[in-house]
Write a protein that holds these residues in place. Structure first.
Motif, PDB file in Angstrom:
ATOM      1  N   GLY A  42      -8.809 -12.813  -7.697  1.00  0.00           N
ATOM      2  CA  GLY A  42      -7.435 -12.637  -8.140  1.00  0.00           C
ATOM      3  C   GLY A  42      -6.550 -13.143  -7.116  1.00  0.00           C
ATOM      4  N   LEU A  43      -6.867 -12.990  -5.804  1.00  0.00           N
ATOM      5  CA  LEU A  43      -6.093 -13.314  -4.573  1.00  0.00           C
ATOM      6  C   LEU A  43      -6.043 -14.962  -4.570  1.00  0.00           C
ATOM      7  CD1 LEU A  43      -7.471 -10.971  -2.064  1.00  0.00           C
ATOM      8  CD2 LEU A  43      -5.279 -10.633  -3.363  1.00  0.00           C
ATOM      9  N   LEU A  44      -6.684 -15.701  -5.056  1.00  0.00           N
ATOM     10  CA  LEU A  44      -6.814 -17.022  -5.176  1.00  0.00           C
ATOM     11  C   LEU A  44      -5.858 -17.686  -6.115  1.00  0.00           C
ATOM     12  CD1 LEU A  44     -10.570 -17.730  -5.229  1.00  0.00           C
ATOM     13  CD2 LEU A  44      -9.198 -17.533  -3.252  1.00  0.00           C
ATOM     14  N   PHE A  45      -5.202 -16.971  -7.048  1.00  0.00           N
ATOM     15  CA  PHE A  45      -4.112 -17.426  -7.995  1.00  0.00           C
ATOM     16  C   PHE A  45      -2.751 -16.875  -7.747  1.00  0.00           C
ATOM     17  CE2 PHE A  45      -8.782 -17.512  -9.727  1.00  0.00           C
ATOM     18  CZ  PHE A  45      -8.642 -18.643  -9.836  1.00  0.00           C
ATOM     19  N   ASN A  46      -1.762 -17.696  -8.008  1.00  0.00           N
ATOM     20  CA  ASN A  46      -0.628 -17.141  -7.732  1.00  0.00           C
ATOM     21  C   ASN A  46      -0.068 -16.231  -8.799  1.00  0.00           C
ATOM     22  OD1 ASN A  46      -0.105 -18.738  -5.409  1.00  0.00           O
ATOM     23  ND2 ASN A  46       0.712 -20.501  -6.543  1.00  0.00           N
ATOM     24  N   SER A  47      -0.644 -16.247 -10.139  1.00  0.00           N
ATOM     25  CA  SER A  47      -0.316 -15.457 -11.198  1.00  0.00           C
ATOM     26  C   SER A  47      -0.774 -13.943 -10.790  1.00  0.00           C
ATOM     27  CB  SER A  47      -0.700 -16.196 -12.687  1.00  0.00           C
ATOM     28  OG  SER A  47      -2.058 -16.267 -12.523  1.00  0.00           O
ATOM     29  N   THR A  48      -2.127 -14.038 -10.418  1.00  0.00           N
ATOM     30  CA  THR A  48      -2.487 -12.557 -10.283  1.00  0.00           C
ATOM     31  C   THR A  48      -2.765 -12.186  -8.914  1.00  0.00           C
ATOM     32  OG1 THR A  48      -4.837 -13.577 -10.252  1.00  0.00           O
ATOM     33  CG2 THR A  48      -3.925 -13.053 -12.419  1.00  0.00           C
ATOM     34  N   ARG A  49      -2.018 -12.866  -7.587  1.00  0.00           N
ATOM     35  CA  ARG A  49      -2.194 -12.560  -6.528  1.00  0.00           C
ATOM     36  C   ARG A  49      -1.479 -11.064  -6.168  1.00  0.00           C
ATOM     37  NH1 ARG A  49      -0.408 -17.178  -2.836  1.00  0.00           N
ATOM     38  NH2 ARG A  49      -2.387 -18.064  -3.620  1.00  0.00           N
ATOM     39  N   ALA A  50      -0.458 -10.924  -6.755  1.00  0.00           N
ATOM     40  CA  ALA A  50       0.197  -9.810  -6.416  1.00  0.00           C
ATOM     41  C   ALA A  50      -0.302  -8.426  -7.145  1.00  0.00           C
ATOM     42  CB  ALA A  50       1.738  -9.739  -7.271  1.00  0.00           C
ATOM     43  N   PHE A  51      -0.920  -8.512  -8.279  1.00  0.00           N
ATOM     44  CA  PHE A  51      -1.796  -7.645  -8.750  1.00  0.00           C
ATOM     45  C   PHE A  51      -3.075  -7.423  -7.832  1.00  0.00           C
ATOM     46  CE2 PHE A  51      -5.036  -6.285 -12.050  1.00  0.00           C
ATOM     47  CZ  PHE A  51      -4.464  -4.902 -12.424  1.00  0.00           C
ATOM     48  N   SER A  52      -3.579  -8.216  -7.634  1.00  0.00           N
ATOM     49  CA  SER A  52      -5.159  -8.106  -6.888  1.00  0.00           C
ATOM     50  C   SER A  52      -4.786  -7.593  -5.438  1.00  0.00           C
ATOM     51  CB  SER A  52      -5.852  -9.226  -6.831  1.00  0.00           C
ATOM     52  OG  SER A  52      -6.235  -9.657  -8.039  1.00  0.00           O
ATOM     53  N   ALA A  53      -3.527  -7.847  -4.841  1.00  0.00           N
ATOM     54  CA  ALA A  53      -3.341  -7.425  -3.578  1.00  0.00           C
ATOM     55  C   ALA A  53      -2.953  -5.757  -3.555  1.00  0.00           C
ATOM     56  CB  ALA A  53      -1.930  -7.935  -3.199  1.00  0.00           C
ATOM     57  N   LYS A  54      -2.745  -5.346  -4.714  1.00  0.00           N
ATOM     58  CA  LYS A  54      -2.627  -3.957  -4.997  1.00  0.00           C
ATOM     59  C   LYS A  54      -3.750  -3.108  -4.665  1.00  0.00           C
ATOM     60  CE  LYS A  54       1.750  -3.794  -7.511  1.00  0.00           C
ATOM     61  NZ  LYS A  54       2.421  -3.346  -9.010  1.00  0.00           N
ATOM     62  N   PHE A  55      -5.055  -3.819  -4.892  1.00  0.00           N
ATOM     63  CA  PHE A  55      -6.414  -3.098  -4.828  1.00  0.00           C
ATOM     64  C   PHE A  55      -7.045  -3.513  -3.483  1.00  0.00           C
ATOM     65  CE2 PHE A  55      -5.610  -3.561  -9.247  1.00  0.00           C
ATOM     66  CZ  PHE A  55      -6.073  -2.230  -9.964  1.00  0.00           C
ATOM     67  N   CYS A  56      -6.618  -4.751  -2.826  1.00  0.00           N
ATOM     68  CA  CYS A  56      -7.467  -4.890  -1.638  1.00  0.00           C
ATOM     69  C   CYS A  56      -6.610  -4.762  -0.328  1.00  0.00           C
ATOM     70  CB  CYS A  56      -7.544  -6.502  -1.854  1.00  0.00           C
ATOM     71  SG  CYS A  56      -8.423  -6.880  -3.406  1.00  0.00           S
ATOM     72  N   THR A  57      -5.271  -4.983  -0.455  1.00  0.00           N
ATOM     73  CA  THR A  57      -4.332  -4.649   0.735  1.00  0.00           C
ATOM     74  C   THR A  57      -3.594  -3.433   0.806  1.00  0.00           C
ATOM     75  OG1 THR A  57      -2.566  -6.122  -0.276  1.00  0.00           O
ATOM     76  CG2 THR A  57      -4.517  -7.259   0.986  1.00  0.00           C
ATOM     77  N   VAL A  58      -3.236  -3.097   1.964  1.00  0.00           N
ATOM     78  CA  VAL A  58      -2.137  -1.955   2.146  1.00  0.00           C
ATOM     79  C   VAL A  58      -0.880  -2.123   1.821  1.00  0.00           C
ATOM     80  CG1 VAL A  58      -1.635  -0.202   3.889  1.00  0.00           C
ATOM     81  CG2 VAL A  58      -4.041  -1.227   4.277  1.00  0.00           C
ATOM     82  N   GLN A  59      -0.500  -1.308   0.927  1.00  0.00           N
ATOM     83  CA  GLN A  59       0.811  -1.634   0.404  1.00  0.00           C
ATOM     84  C   GLN A  59       1.767  -0.383   0.954  1.00  0.00           C
ATOM     85  OE1 GLN A  59       1.512  -4.006  -1.973  1.00  0.00           O
ATOM     86  NE2 GLN A  59      -0.649  -4.430  -1.212  1.00  0.00           N
ATOM     87  N   HIS A  60       3.119  -0.476   0.489  1.00  0.00           N
ATOM     88  CA  HIS A  60       4.004   0.301   0.872  1.00  0.00           C
ATOM     89  C   HIS A  60       4.678   0.264   2.236  1.00  0.00           C
ATOM     90  CE1 HIS A  60       4.088   2.232  -3.034  1.00  0.00           C
ATOM     91  NE2 HIS A  60       2.651   2.429  -2.863  1.00  0.00           N
ATOM     92  N   ASN A  61       4.861  -1.062   2.718  1.00  0.00           N
ATOM     93  CA  ASN A  61       5.573  -1.397   3.965  1.00  0.00           C
ATOM     94  C   ASN A  61       6.850  -0.887   4.101  1.00  0.00           C
ATOM     95  OD1 ASN A  61       6.511  -2.448   6.434  1.00  0.00           O
ATOM     96  ND2 ASN A  61       4.913  -4.054   6.149  1.00  0.00           N
ATOM     97  N   THR A  62       7.120  -0.070   5.083  1.00  0.00           N
ATOM     98  CA  THR A  62       8.592   0.541   5.251  1.00  0.00           C
ATOM     99  C   THR A  62       9.340   0.009   6.465  1.00  0.00           C
ATOM    100  OG1 THR A  62       7.509   2.266   6.664  1.00  0.00           O
ATOM    101  CG2 THR A  62       7.682   2.716   4.247  1.00  0.00           C
ATOM    102  N   THR A  63       8.516  -1.094   7.035  1.00  0.00           N
ATOM    103  CA  THR A  63       9.476  -1.853   8.173  1.00  0.00           C
ATOM    104  C   THR A  63      10.178  -2.975   7.753  1.00  0.00           C
ATOM    105  OG1 THR A  63       7.448  -2.942   8.939  1.00  0.00           O
ATOM    106  CG2 THR A  63       7.909  -0.775   9.973  1.00  0.00           C
ATOM    107  N   ASN A  64      11.199  -3.496   8.764  1.00  0.00           N
ATOM    108  CA  ASN A  64      11.653  -4.670   8.560  1.00  0.00           C
ATOM    109  C   ASN A  64      10.825  -5.921   8.811  1.00  0.00           C
ATOM    110  OD1 ASN A  64      13.704  -6.782   8.189  1.00  0.00           O
ATOM    111  ND2 ASN A  64      14.972  -6.300   9.969  1.00  0.00           N
ATOM    112  N   LEU A  65      10.441  -6.626   7.659  1.00  0.00           N
ATOM    113  CA  LEU A  65       9.413  -7.737   8.072  1.00  0.00           C
ATOM    114  C   LEU A  65      10.219  -8.920   8.601  1.00  0.00           C
ATOM    115  CD1 LEU A  65       7.653  -7.788   4.734  1.00  0.00           C
ATOM    116  CD2 LEU A  65       7.072  -6.576   6.417  1.00  0.00           C
TER     117      LEU A  65
END
Length: 365
Positions: A42-65
């Motif tokens: 799902g990370l390969l497609f723009n439509s599902t990237r945000a959804f798949s990223a919740k499972f694979c990558t660390v979330q809830h960044n609190t810093t100023n990007l």
């Protein structure tokens, strides 16, 4: 693809029906890894990237990007549940492949009985995970410059934000503990053994989740390192004993006993020190409610050490009782064979006397 292996009790080599219990047990690694692959794809497609990223990558960044010099920090959030679910599936897949291509092959070569094979695989398959927890904790502390300055952990405990490595490490630890519940089904654990295992896994999971949610991740990482070190020694001792090499297992059991006592004392001391460090921060840095929740986790952890110490004493006493029984049985066996030898000597002596008496009678005639 993991090759399906003929399981005990399977009378034919035919593939089991799809969606049957045997089908899931034989193809667990393929099914779980396929689910993980779908999520990663799902990370390969723009439509599902945000959804798949919740499972694979660390979330809830609190810093100023927007500031490249700022080190990214992360907090606890709802998306962590998705990560735990995904990496739990990964642990199940790794566990299945490890059993299939390593422990089962070694067990077959050793020609172990069904009981010994079950103990051999149960202890051996968890040993790499405990090693990874210890190595991961050391690596995280090295990367965060904490290993040589352990006193600095009290300055950031409890923490609302944690670096990427720290959070990812704790997600993996929680996933490992959670994956042990479905693993009982895949390992065909007997129903009478499940309650004890569930209690043990839950007693492990509650302090881990409590430390993660309350921000006690830094002192808890030290606790995990000491605890998992003793678990590695215990698993290694059990694996060697299950393989039939009792002489090699005895010194390892002694080493495990010493490390167990040291670990329990170190964890208990660390728990008490953490409590008083948090108490000294009230009310400027730590609110009373936060202190209460942290104290509750520490009390549970300390109670767990007392329980494990009590179980350890019971184990040592049972070992001594078994050793005495073996020694007594050995003495009885030695006495039995000694009596047999003496009886044989007496019988030989009597036969010799009878033979000599007959020869004397023949000479007199």
């Amino acid at each position: 693809m993991v090759k399906a292996v003929k399981r005990p009790g399977q009378k034919t080599d035919k593939d089991p029906p799809i969606f049957s219990q045997e089908y899931f047990l034989q193809n667990q690694a393929d099914l779980v890894s396929s689910a993980c692959l779908i999520i990663i794809s799902g990370l390969l497609f723009n439509s599902t990237r945000a959804f798949s990223a919740k499972f694979c990558t660390v979330q809830h960044n609190t810093t100023n990007l927007t500031d490249p010099d700022t080190k990214p920090l992360y907090s606890v959030g709802r998306a962590d549940f998705c990560m735990v679910l995904f990496y739990t599936l990964m642990c199940i897949a790794v566990h299945a492949v490890e059993n299939e291509y390593f422990w089962e092959k070694i067990g077959r070569r050793l020609h172990l009985s069904k009981t010994r094979m079950s103990e051999f695989m149960a202890q051996g398959s968890t040993m790499p995970f405990h090693l990874a927890i210890v190595a991961g904790g050391v690596y995280v502390f090295i990367q965060e410059n904490v290993l040589l300055n352990l006193s600095n952990i009290w300055e950031v405990t409890p923490t609302d934000e944690m670096p990427l490595l720290v959070k990812f490490y704790w997600i993996l630890v929680i996933s490992f503990v959670v994956h042990q519940y479905p693993e009982m089904y895949f390992m065909r654990v007997k129903s009478e053994e499940m309650p004890n295992r569930i209690i043990g896994y839950t007693a492990y999971l509650v302090p881990v989740i409590g430390a993660y949610l309350t921000g006690l991740v830094y002192p808890a990482t030290i606790v995990l390192a000491f605890h998992c070190t003793t678990e590695v020694l215990k698993a290694l001792s059990d694996v060697i004993e299950s393989s039939g090499k009792d002489e090699l297992a005895r010194p390892l059991y002694r080493l495990w006993s010493v490390s167990f006592i040291i670990s329990r004392n170190v964890i208990a001391v660390l728990t008490v020190v953490t409590f008083f460090k948090l108490r000294s921060k009230i009310p400027d840095e730590v609110t009373p409610i936060r202190f209460f929740t942290c104290s509750l986790v520490l009390v549970v952890l300390l109670a767990m050490q007392l329980y494990l110490g009590w179980k350890f004493v019971q184990t040592v006493l049972s070992w001594r009782h078994q050793a005495k029984e073996v020694e007594l049985a050995q003495k009885k066996a030695d006495n039995f064979w000694q009596q047999r030898k003496e009886a044989n000597k007496e019988a030989k002596k009597m036969r010799a006397e009878k033979r000599a008496a007959k020869e004397n009678e023949v000479k007199e005639d």
